[in-house]
Design a protein around this motif. Structure first.
Motif, PDB file in Angstrom:
ATOM      1  N   PRO A 129      -2.250  -4.485   5.777  1.00 52.95           N
ATOM      2  CA  PRO A 129      -1.621  -5.450   7.249  1.00 52.95           C
ATOM      3  C   PRO A 129      -1.248  -4.675   8.222  1.00 52.95           C
ATOM      4  N   ALA A 130      -0.681  -4.484   9.089  1.00 51.25           N
ATOM      5  CA  ALA A 130      -0.078  -4.003   9.813  1.00 51.25           C
ATOM      6  C   ALA A 130       1.184  -3.376   9.713  1.00 51.25           C
ATOM      7  N   GLY A 131       1.607  -2.262   9.815  1.00 45.86           N
ATOM      8  CA  GLY A 131       3.486  -2.374   9.553  1.00 45.86           C
ATOM      9  C   GLY A 131       3.197  -1.828   8.103  1.00 45.86           C
ATOM     10  N   ALA A 132       2.061  -1.463   6.981  1.00 51.27           N
ATOM     11  CA  ALA A 132       2.590  -0.651   6.226  1.00 51.27           C
ATOM     12  C   ALA A 132       1.952   0.965   5.848  1.00 51.27           C
ATOM     13  N   THR A 133       2.686   0.493   4.750  1.00 53.74           N
ATOM     14  CA  THR A 133       2.204   2.082   4.616  1.00 53.74           C
ATOM     15  C   THR A 133       1.881   2.099   2.700  1.00 53.74           C
ATOM     16  N   VAL A 134       0.563   3.252   3.254  1.00 53.56           N
ATOM     17  CA  VAL A 134      -0.142   2.638   2.129  1.00 53.56           C
ATOM     18  C   VAL A 134       0.271   3.256   0.943  1.00 53.56           C
ATOM     19  N   ASP A 135      -0.620   3.473  -0.350  1.00 55.78           N
ATOM     20  CA  ASP A 135      -0.081   4.256  -1.459  1.00 55.78           C
ATOM     21  C   ASP A 135      -0.924   5.606  -1.685  1.00 55.78           C
ATOM     22  N   LYS A 136      -0.359   6.138  -1.436  1.00 53.14           N
ATOM     23  CA  LYS A 136      -1.625   7.883  -1.373  1.00 53.14           C
ATOM     24  C   LYS A 136      -2.220   7.495  -3.003  1.00 53.14           C
ATOM     25  N   LYS A 137      -1.447   7.113  -4.238  1.00 54.73           N
ATOM     26  CA  LYS A 137      -2.193   6.460  -5.331  1.00 54.73           C
ATOM     27  C   LYS A 137      -3.928   5.539  -5.156  1.00 54.73           C
ATOM     28  N   LEU A 138      -3.686   4.688  -4.246  1.00 51.25           N
ATOM     29  CA  LEU A 138      -4.220   3.700  -3.771  1.00 51.25           C
ATOM     30  C   LEU A 138      -4.394   3.312  -2.197  1.00 51.25           C
ATOM     31  N   LYS A 139      -5.546   4.289  -1.897  1.00 52.88           N
ATOM     32  CA  LYS A 139      -6.459   4.427  -1.169  1.00 52.88           C
ATOM     33  C   LYS A 139      -7.121   3.518  -0.360  1.00 52.88           C
ATOM     34  N   GLY A 140      -7.719   2.223  -2.030  1.00 48.75           N
ATOM     35  CA  GLY A 140      -8.938   1.476  -1.591  1.00 48.75           C
ATOM     36  C   GLY A 140     -10.748   2.373  -2.187  1.00 48.75           C
ATOM     37  N   ARG A 165     -13.450  -1.434 -22.075  1.00 48.07           N
ATOM     38  CA  ARG A 165     -13.993  -0.161 -22.980  1.00 48.07           C
ATOM     39  C   ARG A 165     -15.238  -1.288 -24.051  1.00 48.07           C
ATOM     40  N   GLU A 166     -14.337  -2.235 -24.301  1.00 47.18           N
ATOM     41  CA  GLU A 166     -15.575  -3.255 -25.390  1.00 47.18           C
ATOM     42  C   GLU A 166     -15.824  -4.271 -24.349  1.00 47.18           C
ATOM     43  N   GLY A 167     -15.946  -4.158 -22.900  1.00 43.25           N
ATOM     44  CA  GLY A 167     -16.016  -5.674 -22.855  1.00 43.25           C
ATOM     45  C   GLY A 167     -16.356  -5.320 -20.851  1.00 43.25           C
ATOM     46  N   THR A 168     -17.904  -4.486 -21.029  1.00 41.80           N
ATOM     47  CA  THR A 168     -18.258  -3.812 -20.001  1.00 41.80           C
ATOM     48  C   THR A 168     -18.399  -3.739 -19.014  1.00 41.80           C
ATOM     49  N   LEU A 169     -16.864  -3.488 -18.948  1.00 45.68           N
ATOM     50  CA  LEU A 169     -17.082  -2.810 -17.425  1.00 45.68           C
ATOM     51  C   LEU A 169     -17.542  -1.847 -16.995  1.00 45.68           C
ATOM     52  N   ARG A 170     -17.269  -2.053 -15.505  1.00 42.26           N
ATOM     53  CA  ARG A 170     -17.816  -0.993 -14.696  1.00 42.26           C
ATOM     54  C   ARG A 170     -17.868   0.050 -13.644  1.00 42.26           C
ATOM     55  N   HIS A 171     -16.579  -0.666 -12.714  1.00 39.05           N
ATOM     56  CA  HIS A 171     -15.462   0.170 -11.874  1.00 39.05           C
ATOM     57  C   HIS A 171     -14.053  -0.900 -12.001  1.00 39.05           C
ATOM     58  N   ILE A 172     -13.652  -0.322 -11.410  1.00 39.79           N
ATOM     59  CA  ILE A 172     -11.292  -0.622 -10.288  1.00 39.79           C
ATOM     60  C   ILE A 172     -12.321  -0.089  -9.648  1.00 39.79           C
ATOM     61  N   ALA A 173     -11.641  -1.065  -8.817  1.00 38.89           N
ATOM     62  CA  ALA A 173     -11.139  -0.484  -6.739  1.00 38.89           C
ATOM     63  C   ALA A 173      -9.214  -0.863  -7.191  1.00 38.89           C
ATOM     64  N   ALA A 174      -9.028  -0.442  -6.382  1.00 37.78           N
ATOM     65  CA  ALA A 174      -7.660  -0.718  -5.849  1.00 37.78           C
ATOM     66  C   ALA A 174      -7.263  -0.328  -4.757  1.00 37.78           C
ATOM     67  N   ARG A 175      -6.509  -0.941  -4.367  1.00 37.40           N
ATOM     68  CA  ARG A 175      -5.655  -0.331  -2.543  1.00 37.40           C
ATOM     69  C   ARG A 175      -4.531  -0.873  -2.701  1.00 37.40           C
ATOM     70  N   GLY A 176      -3.180  -0.264  -2.404  1.00 37.39           N
ATOM     71  CA  GLY A 176      -1.406  -0.267  -3.046  1.00 37.39           C
ATOM     72  C   GLY A 176      -0.671  -0.105  -1.145  1.00 37.39           C
ATOM     73  N   TRP A 177       0.323  -0.605  -1.232  1.00 40.31           N
ATOM     74  CA  TRP A 177       0.765  -0.663   0.175  1.00 40.31           C
ATOM     75  C   TRP A 177       2.466  -1.283   0.253  1.00 40.31           C
ATOM     76  N   THR A 178       3.258  -0.657   0.398  1.00 41.01           N
ATOM     77  CA  THR A 178       4.949  -0.923   0.702  1.00 41.01           C
ATOM     78  C   THR A 178       4.945  -1.477   1.863  1.00 41.01           C
ATOM     79  N   MET A 179       5.699  -2.693   2.115  1.00 41.07           N
ATOM     80  CA  MET A 179       5.923  -3.775   3.088  1.00 41.07           C
ATOM     81  C   MET A 179       7.001  -3.252   4.448  1.00 41.07           C
ATOM     82  N   PRO A 180       7.931  -3.091   5.402  1.00 41.98           N
ATOM     83  CA  PRO A 180       9.365  -2.940   6.048  1.00 41.98           C
ATOM     84  C   PRO A 180       9.582  -3.351   5.090  1.00 41.98           C
ATOM     85  N   ASP A 181      10.147  -4.281   4.127  1.00 41.47           N
ATOM     86  CA  ASP A 181      11.187  -5.186   3.849  1.00 41.47           C
ATOM     87  C   ASP A 181      11.116  -4.300   2.449  1.00 41.47           C
TER      88      ASP A 181
END
Length: 293
Positions: A129-140, A165-181
């Motif tokens: 969202p607007a005003g968020a600082t994106v997590d450098k490890k979780l950029k989408g 590993r046993e459950g046929t996982l294909r991918h993990i996509a991730a995004r993170g951020w921190t809000m001003p509060d």
């Protein structure tokens, strides 16, 4: 020989009078319409999941269709719990679904019994969202299992990794951020080979009536009773939890959304005694569910 006597003639009287004609009957009412044939029953997998997790599951309503379009059917002020402009909602950009590859169906359409998301999973991540600082490890982009398991206490990480590993996982996509509060938000999308495999992960990690594995930084997790299941996306299920008081250093909230072959995990936390605000947490779950639905 005996003489036969003629039978007496029948008595004569007035001619019988014909009864008056019956009055005309009113016209017959129209026949009721033929019953409408019911559609096919929900898949057995969905019925089984609803029965098992009745106490914790909120099954959503109708979803959109198409290959690429904006999510504009619901005004933000119509979302339950998000009724006013100053209730703490985050200012998300307009949402749009990524285009599907040629000739590939959407997850809940005919010809896709495994309910697979054929679109690029990274395009289904909720934007910051607007005003968020994106997590450098979780950029989408793509992340490994180690990043995902870091959201849980160290004692449970090996078991989670084994299940993935046993459950046929294909991918993990991730995004993170921190809000001003100070509210930190992380979203993980785990895509499996089929909806049954996503369900199997949920069951193996005991997600449903409980939050499953222990979350890092939370002494306990309880069902979030303020969650009303807004968003109304058909054939998906949500499991929503929050850390009760006393929070300790920070309050943790987490939500799991099962949508076909994909499990979404949303984690929010904020340091301090005021806790993590519920409105933007629920808003984030609703919008992420709409993207996956």
């Amino acid at each position: 020989m005996t003489e036969q006597t003629a039978a007496p003639a029948p008595a004569t009287g007035p001619e019988p009078v014909a009864p008056p004609p019956a009055p005309d009957l009113p016209p017959m009412p129209p026949l009721p319409p033929a019953p409408v044939a019911q559609g096919p029953r929900p898949p057995r997998r969905v019925l089984r999941a609803v029965a098992r997790w009745t106490a914790a599951v909120l099954v959503f309503g109708a979803a959109g269709a198409g290959t690429a379009y904006g999510i504009t059917s619901m005004e933000r002020t119509d979302v339950p719990g998000l009724a006013t402009e100053d209730d703490g909602r985050w200012d998300y950009p307009a949402l749009a679904l990524p285009a599907l590859p040629a000739d590939k169906p959407r997850p809940y359409s005919d010809g896709n019994p495994s309910e697979i998301h054929h679109a690029d999973l990274r395009g289904l991540l909720l934007p910051a969202p607007a005003g968020a600082t994106v997590d450098k490890k979780l950029k989408g982009g793509w992340v490994g299992t180690e990043q995902f398991t870091s959201e849980f206490t160290e004692g449970g990480r090996a078991g989670i990794g084994d299940t993935l590993r046993e459950g046929t996982l294909r991918h993990i996509a991730a995004r993170g951020w921190t809000m001003p509060d100070g509210t930190s938000n992380r979203i993980y999308l785990l895509q499996f080979s089929s909806a049954d495999d996503a369900d199997a992960y949920r069951d193996d990690r005991f997600i449903g009536a409980s939050a499953g594995d222990e979350m890092l930084g939370a002494h306990e997790m309880e069902l979030d009773e303020s969650w009303k299941g807004g968003g109304k996306v058909e054939a998906t299920a949500s499991y929503v939890f929050s850390e009760p008081k006393p929070y300790g250093a920070a309050q943790v909230r987490t939500g799991f959304v099962i949508a076909g072959d994909t499990l979404a995990v949303v984690v929010q936390s904020r340091k301090g005694g005021a806790g993590t605000p519920g409105v933007p947490f629920h808003q984030t779950l609703i919008l992420q569910n709409q993207l996956l639905g």
